[in-house]
Structures are given as structure tokens and as C-alpha cells.
Design a protein around this motif. Sequence first.
Motif, PDB file in Angstrom:
ATOM      1  N   GLY A   1      52.538   2.721  -2.198  1.00  0.00           N
ATOM      2  CA  GLY A   1      51.979   4.185  -1.255  1.00  0.00           C
ATOM      3  C   GLY A   1      50.986   4.868  -1.988  1.00  0.00           C
ATOM      4  N   ARG A   2      51.162   6.076  -1.640  1.00  0.00           N
ATOM      5  CA  ARG A   2      50.553   7.592  -2.205  1.00  0.00           C
ATOM      6  C   ARG A   2      50.703   7.530  -4.235  1.00  0.00           C
ATOM      7  NH1 ARG A   2      47.856  10.852   0.771  1.00  0.00           N
ATOM      8  NH2 ARG A   2      47.511  12.542  -0.752  1.00  0.00           N
ATOM      9  N   ILE A   3      49.564   7.935  -4.835  1.00  0.00           N
ATOM     10  CA  ILE A   3      49.716   7.769  -6.530  1.00  0.00           C
ATOM     11  C   ILE A   3      50.497   9.449  -6.249  1.00  0.00           C
ATOM     12  CG2 ILE A   3      49.132   8.174  -8.579  1.00  0.00           C
ATOM     13  CD1 ILE A   3      46.633   6.661  -7.169  1.00  0.00           C
ATOM     14  N   PRO A   4      52.069   9.517  -7.495  1.00  0.00           N
ATOM     15  CA  PRO A   4      52.571  10.010  -7.522  1.00  0.00           C
ATOM     16  C   PRO A   4      52.021  11.734  -8.034  1.00  0.00           C
ATOM     17  CG  PRO A   4      53.580   8.882  -8.469  1.00  0.00           C
ATOM     18  CD  PRO A   4      52.450   8.025  -8.008  1.00  0.00           C
ATOM     19  N   ALA A   5      51.738  13.073  -7.480  1.00  0.00           N
ATOM     20  CA  ALA A   5      51.307  13.714  -8.210  1.00  0.00           C
ATOM     21  C   ALA A   5      51.152  14.206  -9.753  1.00  0.00           C
ATOM     22  CB  ALA A   5      51.900  15.227  -7.440  1.00  0.00           C
ATOM     23  N   GLY A   6      52.232  13.599 -10.037  1.00  0.00           N
ATOM     24  CA  GLY A   6      52.155  14.214 -11.817  1.00  0.00           C
ATOM     25  C   GLY A   6      51.568  12.342 -12.820  1.00  0.00           C
ATOM     26  N   GLU A   7      51.001  11.692 -11.839  1.00  0.00           N
ATOM     27  CA  GLU A   7      50.058  10.845 -12.580  1.00  0.00           C
ATOM     28  C   GLU A   7      49.152  10.718 -11.880  1.00  0.00           C
ATOM     29  OE1 GLU A   7      51.896   6.961 -11.265  1.00  0.00           O
ATOM     30  OE2 GLU A   7      54.188   7.270 -12.056  1.00  0.00           O
TER      31      GLU A   7
ATOM     32  N   ASP B   1      46.122   0.203 -24.560  1.00  0.00           N
ATOM     33  CA  ASP B   1      47.234   0.146 -25.208  1.00  0.00           C
ATOM     34  C   ASP B   1      47.914   1.302 -25.201  1.00  0.00           C
ATOM     35  OD1 ASP B   1      48.789  -0.379 -27.210  1.00  0.00           O
ATOM     36  OD2 ASP B   1      47.545  -0.379 -28.961  1.00  0.00           O
ATOM     37  N   ALA B   2      49.163   1.716 -24.607  1.00  0.00           N
ATOM     38  CA  ALA B   2      49.846   2.545 -24.744  1.00  0.00           C
ATOM     39  C   ALA B   2      49.936   3.178 -25.791  1.00  0.00           C
ATOM     40  CB  ALA B   2      51.117   2.460 -23.688  1.00  0.00           C
ATOM     41  N   GLY B   3      50.345   2.677 -26.576  1.00  0.00           N
ATOM     42  CA  GLY B   3      50.308   2.682 -27.898  1.00  0.00           C
ATOM     43  C   GLY B   3      49.771   4.225 -28.495  1.00  0.00           C
ATOM     44  N   SER B   4      48.280   3.262 -27.768  1.00  0.00           N
ATOM     45  CA  SER B   4      46.678   4.525 -28.535  1.00  0.00           C
ATOM     46  C   SER B   4      47.170   5.978 -28.788  1.00  0.00           C
ATOM     47  CB  SER B   4      45.532   3.687 -28.129  1.00  0.00           C
ATOM     48  OG  SER B   4      45.410   3.998 -26.939  1.00  0.00           O
ATOM     49  N   LEU B   5      47.147   6.455 -27.268  1.00  0.00           N
ATOM     50  CA  LEU B   5      47.662   7.273 -27.192  1.00  0.00           C
ATOM     51  C   LEU B   5      48.595   8.642 -27.977  1.00  0.00           C
ATOM     52  CD1 LEU B   5      47.430   7.378 -23.501  1.00  0.00           C
ATOM     53  CD2 LEU B   5      46.188   8.925 -24.573  1.00  0.00           C
ATOM     54  N   PRO B   6      48.420   9.923 -28.836  1.00  0.00           N
ATOM     55  CA  PRO B   6      49.160  10.228 -28.759  1.00  0.00           C
ATOM     56  C   PRO B   6      50.444  10.961 -27.948  1.00  0.00           C
ATOM     57  CG  PRO B   6      47.295  11.861 -28.694  1.00  0.00           C
ATOM     58  CD  PRO B   6      47.032  10.157 -28.388  1.00  0.00           C
ATOM     59  N   ASP B   7      51.267  11.919 -27.978  1.00  0.00           N
ATOM     60  CA  ASP B   7      52.440  12.707 -27.083  1.00  0.00           C
ATOM     61  C   ASP B   7      51.156  13.676 -26.511  1.00  0.00           C
ATOM     62  OD1 ASP B   7      54.132  13.886 -25.803  1.00  0.00           O
ATOM     63  OD2 ASP B   7      55.441  14.488 -27.667  1.00  0.00           O
ATOM     64  N   LEU B   8      51.262  14.385 -25.706  1.00  0.00           N
ATOM     65  CA  LEU B   8      50.376  15.168 -25.587  1.00  0.00           C
ATOM     66  C   LEU B   8      50.363  16.261 -24.410  1.00  0.00           C
ATOM     67  CD1 LEU B   8      47.026  12.729 -23.498  1.00  0.00           C
ATOM     68  CD2 LEU B   8      47.383  13.538 -26.438  1.00  0.00           C
TER      69      LEU B   8
ATOM     70  N   ARG C   1      46.219   7.621 -15.184  1.00  0.00           N
ATOM     71  CA  ARG C   1      47.740   7.628 -15.528  1.00  0.00           C
ATOM     72  C   ARG C   1      48.152   7.633 -16.862  1.00  0.00           C
ATOM     73  NH1 ARG C   1      51.277   3.559 -14.937  1.00  0.00           N
ATOM     74  NH2 ARG C   1      53.289   3.372 -13.602  1.00  0.00           N
ATOM     75  N   ALA C   2      47.526   7.261 -17.537  1.00  0.00           N
ATOM     76  CA  ALA C   2      48.499   6.562 -18.854  1.00  0.00           C
ATOM     77  C   ALA C   2      48.236   7.667 -19.612  1.00  0.00           C
ATOM     78  CB  ALA C   2      47.555   5.877 -19.476  1.00  0.00           C
TER      79      ALA C   2
END
Length: 703
Positions: free
Chosen positions: A535-541, A652-659, A684-685
Motif C-alpha cells: 500500500g501507501r508508504i506511511p507518512a512517517g517513513e 546496516d541499521a546499526g550504522s545509524l545513530p539515534d536521530l 525509511r531507515a
Amino acid sequence: MVTSIETETELRERAEQVLATLAGPGARLREDQWTAIRALVAERRRALVVQRTGWGKSAVYFVATALLRAQGAGPTVIVSPLLALMRNQIDAAARAGIRAATVNSANIDDWDATYAAIDAGAVDVLLVSPERLTNPDFRDRVLPRLTATAGMLVVDEAHCVSDWGHDFRPDYRRLRALIAELPAGIPVLATTATANDRVVTDVTEQLGLGSEHTGDTLVLRGSLDRASLRLAVVRLPTPAARLAWIASRLDALPGAGIVYTLTIQAAEEVAEFLRERGHAVGSYTGKTDPEARLAAEADLLANRVKTLVATSALGMGFDKPDLGFVIHLGAPASPVAYYQQIGRAGRALDRAEVILLPGREDRDIWAYFASLAFPPESLVRQTLEVLSQVPQSTAALETRIDLSRTRLEMLLKVLDSDGAARRVKGGWISTGEPWVYDGERHRRIAAARRAEQQAMLDYLDADGCRLVFLRRQLDDHDATACERCDVCTGTVWSPDADATAIEAAAERIGRPGVELAPRKQWPAGMRELGVAASGRIPAGELAEPGRVIGRLSDIGWGTRLRALITDKDAPLPEDVLDACVRVLAAWSWAQRPAAVLGVGSRTHPHRLDHLVGRLAEIGRLPLLGTLAPAGPRPGAHENSAQRLAAVWVGFDAGSLPDLSGLDGPVLLVDDLVDSGWTMTVAARAVRLAGAPAVLPFALAQVG
């Protein structure tokens, strides 16, 4: 059947009377026109007419229709490839007192009334598109009645039947089955302006025109000479010089005309530049909506614009007898296609200018279109296997078959015309009939395409008559020197252009910055590929609309960006970095970026690191590093579903800090955007890591 001189004379007299109502009191049938009409009406034969644009092929089938209807025959069914062609034909039919109607995607609300009028005998001519022949409702409800009651079948632009031709359309292949179902004695006429010997033979075979109960097909081929055309080639060093040359010469060219480009983007860019230079021009491409197309055609017909800048979408069916010039900004891939397009000019004029401005990028564009060839046997067999189970929609097939939507739809239509698959409500299904993959034919077609491209290059360097060259490519063996082209006369167009125009063109096409539209919908059926998205990509992504320097197909930046993308992994040249800064400076975002993040690259990691580092430095923004690739390198895929599946777990989701602590958007930077799914998944990530918004940015976009 005509059995005496008297009855044949009488028939011709009535034919001349119909022609006079169609084309005016002074009109007289050409001998070949009469030969075709006589074969259709008096002998009920099948005929293939290959005559130049403007010769009067439509007069043959309208006059024949009037005569057949007077004898009590049913309505003529004309298969036409374009709505523009249908509109012109309906207007022409009305002038001859012939009641014509059409069934197409633009008049769905009128279909029931049209079918009722056909049943009541109130329609003399029904025009349908070849695509309509594969529509299940039309095929099952209307087509049997038409084949049983038709008085004549006309296949217009018949070269579209042949994949040897320059404008192959797989829906046309359904016509063979339609013709085979016609009752004995129903005449069939196929017409085209552009067919060499190979295409003529193939059209005859594909349409089954030589059926045993009809006798031999009548083939009428005329001279392709066009006494009004003045052909020339002008070589200019840069895209800016070519645009400036057109802008400088446009007002001096006779009447109104067409400027052809090879891509949609080029048509839009050129039209915009010419308008900026004060010229009255419009654009016309495959993306132009139907109402805008009608308006653009009307403007050119009425000389309200000097030119339409168009792709090949403006071609068959457009009839302006006083078209004064045709310019090509870039060479078509085939001399046959080129002749078809220049044939629009000078039909009712003593002189029309035909000018080709070739570009270095032409071969790259040819290569792209060549990549859309018929799929390999393994993929065809895989498609048939999938279709053998349950009906499948095209979207559902994309999760099982790695073909682009364009190639998949072409394949399905060919399988349908060959009887191996059938379009039903809800999709497609295999018929279970035996089917043979003609690999040798496809190899020969590919070789022919390469030969045509070489012939187009030879045309540019021709040391003999240019019109003779084109006519011989169409197997017009009686061609003699035209004494009008630049080679014959030794008169060449000056390559000079106004210096101000060159400067303006260079600035216009060198202006970086193209909006990058975000993906908003996941492809259908992704769970079949193990992807939990629908479906549609959620607004938060979602990502926000982004920017790129340019498209690989752009007139100005295209060549530079194509070279850059394939170049070695090295820091960005200063001119490209400067273009990045200019794009960012002109970006009217709602909120300035709060940080910069790169999309990890396997092919150009050093270049990407250099790019994101310099952007962070110039913009005085925090550098978040790069979103690291994860898993094996994705393979090459063609359609959206397969491409999304390949990159779904690509980071790799671990390569992202808390944003979540950011007080503004993340500028997400990549080098190339193709399908857009890598950027969509990366955005999205980043959003899921807490970023309030994502602004995508890349050097280039494919397209």
C-alpha cells in the motif's frame, strides 16, 4: 465481380464522385488508387499499399467503403494506431458523407451507443485501436459480431505489424487471427508509407494476406520521391550550439514546422529554451495528456505556434499539408524511421526544409532503446509457467518475472497474439498451446537494428544524394538524384549561430537542478518476495521531494553525468561540486537541513565520502557519516518489485545513530538514483531512526 467494360467504367465514375466529395471537385483518382479500389470492391481481394505520406491512402479506403456500402456490405473496420489518426479520419469521412465512429479509451461513455448504432446499420466506418483487440470485453462481446458483419477490414500503418519495422506494436499481431476469422470474400487493405522489402514480406505473412481463398495479395508500391523536400545535415560541436542554431534560424524557416528530439526530457528542455528566446512554441511527447495534445495539434495546424518540439509521439496521423520544415535534434536510430518523420513536411508545398542536427549522445540513446528488445527464452518460459497456474495481473507477475513493465507488457501481447496466453478479466493466463521461441528471428532482428544504426551514421557522411540514400533504404530502387539536398547542390547551411543565443543556450542547459519525486507507494505483491511492505508508504517513513544535478538523458548535463557515473572512484571534479552547491543554494526547502548523511556506495565509496564531506563543510552542517551497505551486492533487476526486494535489507541499521534529537531534516546524499528504491529504503531507515524529515540529493537520475 466486374464482368464488362461498361460496369467497370460505371464503378470508376462513382468512385470519382465519392472522391470529389472527399477532396474537392477537382480531385481525380491516381491510377494506383483506382487499381486498389477496383481490387477491393469489384474483386474482393486483399491488398497492401505502400505509398509515400500524402499520396492518398485514406482516400482508397473511404472511397471503397462508400462503394461497398452502396452494394449492401457491412461497415468497414479500420485499425488505427493513434487517436490523432482516428480524429483526422473521422473528419475526412464526414466530408464524404461517410458515418464514422470510434471505440477507444478516451470515449468509454459512448461505447454502448456506438455498438447500438453499428447494430442499427447507422455506422459506415468503425475505427479501433490495436490495443482494443486484446480487451476481453471487446474481444468477446463485439469482435465476433464485427467479423461476421464487416464489409472490409483496413489495417492502417501496417508496418506496425512487423517487428522488422521501425514502430512495432505487439497488439497489431492479433490482426492475423482476426483476418483468419473473416468470412470468405471480405476485402482486406493494409497501408503504410514506410516499408522496405523485408517489412512488406513480413506484413503479408503476419497478416495472412495471402490466404488460399483470396488469391494473391495485390501489392502496390509507388515512388517515395518527395519533390518538395530539401534535405541537409548540419554538424555542430555542442548541445548549446545546436539549440542556439535552431533559435537563430527558426523565424527564417518557412511556415510552421516540427522540431523532433529523441527523448521526452529533451523535448521539454528545448521547448522551454525556445520560449525563453521569444518564440511561440509548444511541446508534444508521450507524457502530454490527451487534451493538451489536441490543443497543441490545433495550434500547429492553425499556425498559432512556429513549431512543436516533439518526440516520435507526434508522427503517424498528424496531417498538415503545409508543414514548412522538420528539424531533428539528434538522429533517429533508423533511416526508415527518419524518412517516416520527415514525410510530414511539404505535402502541399513546393519547398520544405528538412535538417538533421546529430549529436554525440545519439548512440547512447539508441543503445537504451535497443535494451528493450524481446526477452530471452528462459524468461519467456518462466512467464508461461507462472501463467499456467492461475490468472495473473501484470503487477503480480512482476514479483515472479524480472522484466520491466514495458517489456513484460510487450511479451504478454506477443504471447497473446501467438495463442500461447490470453488476456482475461483480472490478468493473463496460459492457453496451454504449444509455443516455439524463435531465437533465430530475434537475433536477426537485433542484427538488422545494428545495421540500421550504421546506415544512419552513413547517412550523416553521405557523399551522394541524401534522398536517394533514404529511398534505397526503403528499397525504392528507381531512386535518382534529387538535385535539391545539400550534397546534390553543394549548398550547405552555415553552422554559425548568434553569440548571444549560444551563451543563453549554454546557460540554460548548464543550469543544474531537477526535482526528484519521492516514491509514495510500495509495489503490489511484495510479500511474495518476503518483503513486509504494501500500500501507501506511511507518512512517517516518507522522504520529501529531493533534487539531482540532472538526468542522464538531459541535453546539457546528461553527457557529463554519464561519463562521471562510469568513471573511476575519485573525488568529484570542481565543476560538479560547484553544481551541487548551486542546486542546494536554489533549493526552496521548508526547513534547512540539520545534518548530512551519505548512502553507502559499493562502486564509488571514495567519491561519495568526498561529496558528503564537502557538502557538510560548505554548509557548516554536522556530518553523520554514511548508511553502510549490508548483505551481498544486489544484482541487476528490471522491475520495481524485484529492485525493491534486492535493497530491502540493503543497509546496516546499526550504522545509524539515534536521530530523534535533530531539529531539522537530514540531507541524504547518493551518487545515482535509478528506480528510486535505494533512496526510498534508505530514507525509511533514516526516518525510523528518528529524523523528522529526509531531503534526498544525488548527482544524477536515470531517465
